[in-house]
Design an enzyme around this catalytic site. Structure first.
Site, short mmCIF file in Angstrom:
data_model
loop_
_atom_site.label_atom_id
_atom_site.label_comp_id
_atom_site.label_asym_id
_atom_site.label_seq_id
_atom_site.Cartn_x
_atom_site.Cartn_y
_atom_site.Cartn_z
N GLU A 101 0.85 -1.19 0.00
CA GLU A 101 0.00 0.00 0.00
C GLU A 101 0.89 1.24 0.00
O GLU A 101 1.78 1.37 0.83
CB GLU A 101 -0.92 0.05 1.23
CG GLU A 101 -1.85 1.25 1.15
CD GLU A 101 -2.62 1.56 2.43
OE1 GLU A 101 -2.36 0.91 3.46
OE2 GLU A 101 -3.45 2.48 2.39
N ASP B 280 9.94 7.14 0.81
CA ASP B 280 9.34 7.42 -0.49
C ASP B 280 9.03 6.09 -1.20
O ASP B 280 9.93 5.27 -1.40
CB ASP B 280 10.33 8.26 -1.30
CG ASP B 280 9.90 8.43 -2.74
OD1 ASP B 280 8.69 8.37 -3.02
OD2 ASP B 280 10.78 8.61 -3.61
N ASP C 273 -2.20 12.05 -2.98
CA ASP C 273 -2.29 13.52 -2.97
C ASP C 273 -2.73 14.01 -4.34
O ASP C 273 -2.10 13.69 -5.35
CB ASP C 273 -0.92 14.12 -2.61
CG ASP C 273 -0.55 13.81 -1.16
OD1 ASP C 273 -1.46 13.77 -0.31
OD2 ASP C 273 0.64 13.60 -0.89
N LYS D 18 -3.78 21.88 -8.62
CA LYS D 18 -3.38 22.96 -9.54
C LYS D 18 -2.62 22.38 -10.74
O LYS D 18 -1.74 21.53 -10.55
CB LYS D 18 -2.49 23.97 -8.83
CG LYS D 18 -3.25 24.78 -7.80
CD LYS D 18 -2.36 25.83 -7.17
CE LYS D 18 -3.15 26.59 -6.12
NZ LYS D 18 -2.32 27.20 -5.10
C1 SAM Z 1 -4.18 12.19 0.62
S1 SAM Z 1 -3.27 11.12 1.68
C2 SAM Z 1 -4.23 9.61 1.63
C3 SAM Z 1 -3.92 8.72 2.79
C4 SAM Z 1 -4.68 7.39 2.82
N1 SAM Z 1 -4.40 6.56 1.66
C5 SAM Z 1 -6.16 7.65 2.94
O1 SAM Z 1 -6.90 7.34 2.00
O2 SAM Z 1 -6.58 8.18 3.99
C6 SAM Z 1 -1.85 10.71 0.68
C7 SAM Z 1 -0.73 10.11 1.50
O3 SAM Z 1 0.31 9.69 0.64
C8 SAM Z 1 1.55 9.99 1.26
N2 SAM Z 1 2.55 10.05 0.19
C9 SAM Z 1 2.61 10.96 -0.81
N3 SAM Z 1 3.63 10.68 -1.65
C10 SAM Z 1 4.22 9.57 -1.16
C11 SAM Z 1 5.34 8.80 -1.57
N4 SAM Z 1 6.04 9.12 -2.67
N5 SAM Z 1 5.67 7.72 -0.83
C12 SAM Z 1 4.96 7.39 0.28
N6 SAM Z 1 3.90 8.08 0.72
C13 SAM Z 1 3.53 9.16 0.02
C14 SAM Z 1 1.29 11.30 1.97
O4 SAM Z 1 2.21 11.53 3.00
C15 SAM Z 1 -0.12 11.08 2.49
O5 SAM Z 1 -0.14 10.51 3.77
#
Ligand code: SAM
Length: 163
Positions: free
Chosen positions: A41, A93, A116, A120
């Site tokens: 995940e 990451d 995320d 924009k």
């Molecule tokens: C909008 S949140 C969604 C969290 C969760 N999946 C949910 O539905 O509640 C996106 C998450 O992805 C993480 N994230 C973004 N880019 C990432 C990356 N390259 N590697 C690991 N995590 C990442 C962010 O820190 C954030 O916690």
């Protein structure tokens, strides 16, 4: 981060770590000896869905990857409370982890739920779901593996389908 999350991180953090080979690749079979499949995940956030998935699929080994330490700690706390043994958590990451730490064809599935959105236009290049990412992700899937994405952003959903 509050003292309770710090405490659980210190007490249980290592239990959710992934052992690695000499070249840094995760030893997935060692993490999940009885598992029929291993699923990754990406962006597990605070871990609410992660813990529910691990609990509802006890024969699946789940590896959650999240960059933010607070989310990692909250996930470990929830997994600790639930007594889960089929979940591992990597802070970092996910692109680097897929590239350097996931064995080729090592996964039955990759789940990316509500990445995320970067709404924009000038930030779209920061979105995770791009064709180069998908090529990398596919290379880590076993035959028949799936990439399961969810978003509530219409144009991102269209991009996901296209790539
Ligand atoms: C909008 S949140 C969604 C969290 C969760 N999946 C949910 O539905 O509640 C996106 C998450 O992805 C993480 N994230 C973004 N880019 C990432 C990356 N390259 N590697 C690991 N995590 C990442 C962010 O820190 C954030 O916690």
């Amino acid at each position: 981060m509050g003292p309770e999350l710090l405490e659980v991180l210190e007490r249980r953090g290592l239990d959710f770590d992934l052992p690695v080979t000499a070249t840094g690749v995760w030893r997935l079979a060692e993490c999940f000896p009885g598992a029929r499949q291993v699923v990754l995940e990406i962006g597990s956030g605070m871990g609410e869905a992660t813990v529910q998935m691990a609990r509802s699929q006890p024969t699946v080994g789940l590896v959650a990857v999240e960059v933010h330490l607070r989310g990692v700690a909250a996930t470990i706390r929830a997994a600790d409370r639930a007594g889960l043994t089929n979940l591992r958590i990597h802070r970092g990451d996910a692109v680097a982890a897929l590239r350097d730490q996931v064995p080729a064809a090592g996964l039955a599935g990759i789940r990316i739920w509500f990445p995320d959105p970067w709404p924009k236009l000038r930030h779209h290049k920061r979105r995770l779901l791009r064709s180069d990412f998908v090529s990398l992700a596919v290379s880590r899937l076993a035959i028949g593996g799936t990439i399961h994405c969810a978003t509530d952003v219409t144009d991102y959903a269209e991009v996901m389908i296209a790539v």
